[in-house]
Design an enzyme around this catalytic site. Sequence first.
Site, mmCIF file in Angstrom:
data_model
loop_
_atom_site.group_PDB
_atom_site.id
_atom_site.type_symbol
_atom_site.label_atom_id
_atom_site.label_comp_id
_atom_site.label_asym_id
_atom_site.label_seq_id
_atom_site.Cartn_x
_atom_site.Cartn_y
_atom_site.Cartn_z
ATOM 1 N N ASP A 122 0.808 -1.217 0.000
ATOM 2 C CA ASP A 122 0.000 0.000 0.000
ATOM 3 C C ASP A 122 0.841 1.267 0.000
ATOM 4 O O ASP A 122 0.333 2.337 -0.323
ATOM 5 C CB ASP A 122 -0.949 -0.003 1.204
ATOM 6 C CG ASP A 122 -2.373 -0.333 0.796
ATOM 7 O OD1 ASP A 122 -2.568 -0.737 -0.360
ATOM 8 O OD2 ASP A 122 -3.288 -0.181 1.623
ATOM 9 N N ASP B 229 -12.459 -7.436 9.056
ATOM 10 C CA ASP B 229 -12.342 -8.888 8.953
ATOM 11 C C ASP B 229 -13.475 -9.586 9.715
ATOM 12 O O ASP B 229 -14.066 -10.552 9.223
ATOM 13 C CB ASP B 229 -10.974 -9.357 9.448
ATOM 14 C CG ASP B 229 -10.526 -8.635 10.709
ATOM 15 O OD1 ASP B 229 -11.373 -7.947 11.328
ATOM 16 O OD2 ASP B 229 -9.348 -8.731 11.083
#
Length: 745
Positions: free
Chosen positions: A155, A458
């Site tokens: 990222d 998640d």
Amino acid sequence: MAGSGGGVVSGGRQRGPPLFATEKPGRMAMAAYRVSAATVFAGVLLIWLYRATHLPPGGGDGVRRWAWLGMLAAELWFGFYWVLTLSVRWCPVYRRTFKDRLAQSYSEDELPSVDIFVCTADPTAEPPMLVISTVLSVMAYDYLPEKLNIYLSDDAGSVLTFYVLCEASEFAKHWIPFCKKYKVEPRSPAAYFAKVASPPDGCGPKEWFTMKELYKDMTDRVNSVVNSGRIPEVPRCHSRGFSQWNENFTSSDHPSIVQILIDSNKQKAVDIDGNALPTLVYMAREKKPQKQHHFKAGSLNALIRVSSVISNSPIIMNVDCDMYSNNSESIRDALCFFLDEEQGQDIGFVQYPQNFENVVHNDIYGHPINVVNELDHPCLDGWGGMCYYGTGCFHRREALCGRIYSQEYKEDWTRVAGRTEDANELEEMGRSLVTCTYEHNTIWGIEKGVRYGCPLEDVTTGLQIQCRGWRSVYYNPKRKGFLGMTPTSLGQILVLYKRWTEGFLQISLSRYSPFLLGHGKIKLGLQMGYSVCGFWAVNSFPTLYYVTIPSLCFLNGISLFPEKTSPWFIPFAYVMVAAYSCSLAESLQCGDSAVEWWNAQRMWLIRRITSYLLATIDTFRRILGISESGFNLTVKVTDLQALERYKKGMMEFGSFSAMFVILTTVALLNLACMVLGISRVLLQEGPGGLETLFLQAVLCVLIVAINSPVYEALFLRRDKGSLPASVARVSICFVLPLCILSICK
């Protein structure tokens, strides 16, 4: 839309015996546990009855009455939370796989291909050598390399990370055949050479030292480049990928990059023995300062799309960059669940536990990982669904991409991406899928892929998969599947728990609440299991009340518990002794020592009055539109002296924070109340005066004992990890007025 390749709907055939077994504890053991729990619950009911029937009159200043009502409220909550936790633990299950049966039922060519996602975001916080050790460990899985596809998401778009991955791709040509030839474990080179001092069976010293020297040379080159920040000219000339970086590149502003470093479809992609290598892909999605990128969730969704055009494997595994593979057979274990024709059709994901290699014996922070992995998670699994951790998890691509389970659906395990394009065309297609605007007006992050808009993406993703009819499985093999690093300073640990607590609380207060989202879709026991963590935050206020008010009342001679000679004393004593005895027995059963159990009780208290409390405050400030309190610590302890203190069992403080102020205030308050309270009783009433205040005295002494590391850091230590004087001064400013008021009363 990119992301999944569909499946086939057809009948299936059972290929021999089951590939996994589900086992439950013996009936006698469960019966004994339930009888014990029933007696404790009876004690809890008696405590509630005592509080309700012995309410003090409202005369005088009413201090005792109000304190009593507060105790009743706290004990009502503790009782409710204990029942909630107990209900989840009612039906644990344990899984066992049969890899030999898998080999008999499926040939190597029939096994599905697997896409493995590794995520990194900051080359400073996540050193490149740490990242590539994880990458190399999953590249070396005991699995057909043609069916392995490893994707690294960066990222930060760091050229350093790309350079290090190029180095790893060259080293893999030597490392992978070495691992498979000698069945090396673990297959992270950093972990292996740190743990193993001699060659494996069958390997000559020369070959072993040559491999070790190759790894050392790569490490030296990488560290030299990382320290200098400059990429050598040779790799830049030999890899077309480096040309995509320029002087305008920043971690928050860069175009999308997709580079296939190793293409297993090409004949040249072989190791030194001539065997195929796994596909290796580098991806950095486009970043713009004013564009939302959704952090790790956005990264995983970008990986799902890129992998769909390059490999499109029916199985996806994701792992954090600091959690390497410790078991080369983890893929085959996971496939035993997915490929079982009778039991595995509705399994959406297989979650491995988190384990850490840097936790020392008698860990001062009492990481409860053994109890969580051996007891808590099997109980969740027993209700039909382990939660998704965000790492060490094998997903069915179709389930992750939003498919609703139906009995008619049957997975096509042999499907892969229909590749007719060359690598350049695939890279161009991949780059178009990870731009800042690609997800606009789509269902990505809503109904497809990893969820957006919630702190613990998640957990909510796993919950939504289960609500679509899929089941999850928890698998904890003898040889741990993954090993990572856990924080070794108190500040880091408390900040981590604060973030988790905020996330769980926000989930509980949102439309993703297990009781709302899961109503009618998952079992009530599983909803309650999610809520055990969802209610972490609520524990903060009753716990803070219980460790302050009884001590202050003890200092003032106000009794809040029955006398030692009263029959009502028995339920209080029994609940305390029985509950903690059961907790100790569970900890010892899971392999912890008594010292580790005691340390875990300390951290349980510390987390509740610091991380949970501030998480609750920040969450409601955010709901009310007020800026966050800014209590988060940013200091990260990584120096060798701090690590040495951790190994010696010394808590690491070292900086000023609101969490440390709260902790120190509670510790000093109880120390003062214990000393002054006992002195007052002995001087004014003699030893007999403790009869009515016995339980409060015991509670105060226990709180003082459990806070011994705090007193050590305040009064005895002078190292960098001790508590700063500023923390002590602020805490004294809170404690002193309370004690003076009590004494002068």
